[in-house]
Design an enzyme around this catalytic site. Structure first.
Site, short mmCIF file in Angstrom:
data_model
loop_
_atom_site.label_atom_id
_atom_site.label_comp_id
_atom_site.label_asym_id
_atom_site.label_seq_id
_atom_site.Cartn_x
_atom_site.Cartn_y
_atom_site.Cartn_z
N ARG A 55 0.82 -1.20 0.00
CA ARG A 55 0.00 0.00 0.00
C ARG A 55 0.86 1.26 0.00
NH1 ARG A 55 -2.56 2.28 4.44
NH2 ARG A 55 -2.20 0.39 5.66
N TYR A 108 -16.93 14.25 -16.69
CA TYR A 108 -17.30 12.84 -16.61
C TYR A 108 -18.30 12.63 -15.47
CZ TYR A 108 -16.68 7.92 -15.31
OH TYR A 108 -16.89 6.62 -14.96
N ASP A 181 -8.10 16.46 -15.61
CA ASP A 181 -8.22 15.05 -16.03
C ASP A 181 -7.78 14.97 -17.49
OD1 ASP A 181 -8.99 12.51 -16.83
OD2 ASP A 181 -10.81 12.51 -15.63
N LYS A 206 -7.73 3.66 -19.60
CA LYS A 206 -8.07 4.12 -20.94
C LYS A 206 -6.87 4.04 -21.88
CE LYS A 206 -12.16 5.00 -19.17
NZ LYS A 206 -11.99 4.87 -17.73
#
Length: 389
Positions: A55, A108, A181, A206
């Site tokens: 993590r 988005y 973004d 993406k």
């Protein structure tokens, strides 16, 4: 070096013997052993030391972070489990109850949902602007608690390209942290940090990975002090990147410039053909001269991108019928992969928005979103034609 070269030569670490693997090794270990308690304690101090626990850092994940920072021209990066993990992690790290966020109106749907949740549950005020006029930001940011500006390089799904140079300069002058973004453009088409952004976020699912087999995200920072401020909060949130997903993304990045050229060329060709079809009332792609963002797109982008959308004369039912008739393209929610995908935003990606919010975002009931892949353009057009018939 040019971006094409940097994309191929991903940033890797040498083996202890001194040789360099050509492919980044996949390190799946969730924890790392130490010889002494002092060494372990020292490694817990920050994100850039020795590896302790998955993590907090991982060799494969760090290779991805360094590669993305290099592609975007940033000081450093943090990899996340998803694009929404990146957006949520950064916003939660930067905002407190009572703060104000200024956001581009057309964003988005998932980003809309996060901002709405922050407003409802934590009292964060969200002010919307068109994204076309820096004066709007100056008016909205007059509130002393204005902390963050949220933009998209290419808005999903309308293709709006905001005035990035003007808005980012205004944000910097006002002392507002800017978050952009860049998922739909990728570093191939735009590098917002070079235009003045503070943070760039990606859904690495993406175009960066590009093969519809990754779930991941990242945030790239212009200033390392800001990265170090955000990192502890993201460790606490737990939305850390999976090493295998990071490895798959690193495998996809070397072909990113090649794929983006095909995505852009195919999307531009389909947009032109769709504009002449009688069943289509509007086509949204920023490389078309009739798009409202055409001049800005030509100013800040190296290509129009692989995403386009179009309105059908028959409204909602026509849109739903089209996405069920395609045969080469597939009906699926994602974008940026090598295959062409279609969806109906009003009932899927932007379903959180009511009719008024959809209209304000420029999303009509009959709007179809198409993520154009790298197939043969003639085959794609034949498929679109038969689905429109």
């Amino acid at each position: 070096m040019e971006l094409n070269t940097r994309a191929v030569h991903v940033i890797n670490e040498p083996f202890t013997e001194g040789s360099w693997p050509l492919s980044v090794p996949l390190v799946q270990s969730s924890a790392f052993a130490f010889e002494s308690a002092d060494e372990l304690a020292g490694a817990m101090a920050g994100p850039d030391g020795r590896y302790v626990y998955g993590r907090r850092g991982n060799p494969t994940v760090r290779a991805l972070e360094r590669t993305l920072a290099g592609l975007e021209g940033g000081a450093g990066a943090i990899a996340f489990a998803s694009g929404m993990g990146a957006i949520s992690g950064v916003l939660l790290a930067l905002l407190r109850p009572g703060d104000r966020v200024v956001a581009q109106r057309c964003l988005y749907g998932g980003t809309h949902a996060v901002l709405a949740d922050l407003a409802e549950r934590y009292g964060v005020e969200v002010v919307r602007i068109s994204g076309d006029d820096p004066a709007e930001l100056a008016a909205a940011a007059v509130h002393p608690a204005t902390r963050v500006l949220v933009l998209e390089t290419i808005a999903n799904p309308t293709g709006q390209v905001p005035d990035l140079p003007g808005l980012l300069a205004a944000a910097r002058a006002l002392g507002v942290t800017s978050l952009v973004d860049n998922s739909l453009a990728s570093p191939v088409l735009c590098r917002p940090l070079e235009l003045g952004a503070d943070i760039v976020v990606h859904s690495t699912t993406k175009y960066l990975s590009g093969h519809s087999d990754v779930l991941g995200g990242a945030a790239v920072f212009a200033d390392d002090e800001l990265r170090l401020r955000v990192w502890p909060r993201t460790v606490e949130l737990g939305a850390c990147a999976d090493p295998f997903a990071a490895w798959l993304t690193l495998r996809g990045i070397p072909t990113l410039p090649l794929r983006m050229r095909e995505h852009c060329a195919n999307a531009a060709a389909l947009a032109e053909l769709l504009a002449g079809h009688p069943a289509v009332t509007a086509v949204h792609h920023p490389w078309r001269p009739d798009h409202p963002s055409y001049a800005m797109a030509r100013k800040v982008l190296a290509g129009g991108g692989g995403l386009l959308s179009f309105e059908l004369a028959g409204g909602r039912e026509a849109g739903r019928a089209f996405i069920e008739r395609v045969r080469v393209a597939r009906l699926a929610l994602s974008l940026g992969g090598v295959e062409t995908l279609v969806t109906h935003p009003a009932s899927t990606s932007h379903r959180e928005l009511d009719e008024g919010e959809l209209a304000a975002a420029g999303i009509g009931a009959g709007l179809v979103r198409m993520s154009v892949g790298i197939e043969d353009a003639g085959d794609l057009w034949a498929d679109v034609e038969q689905a429109l018939a």
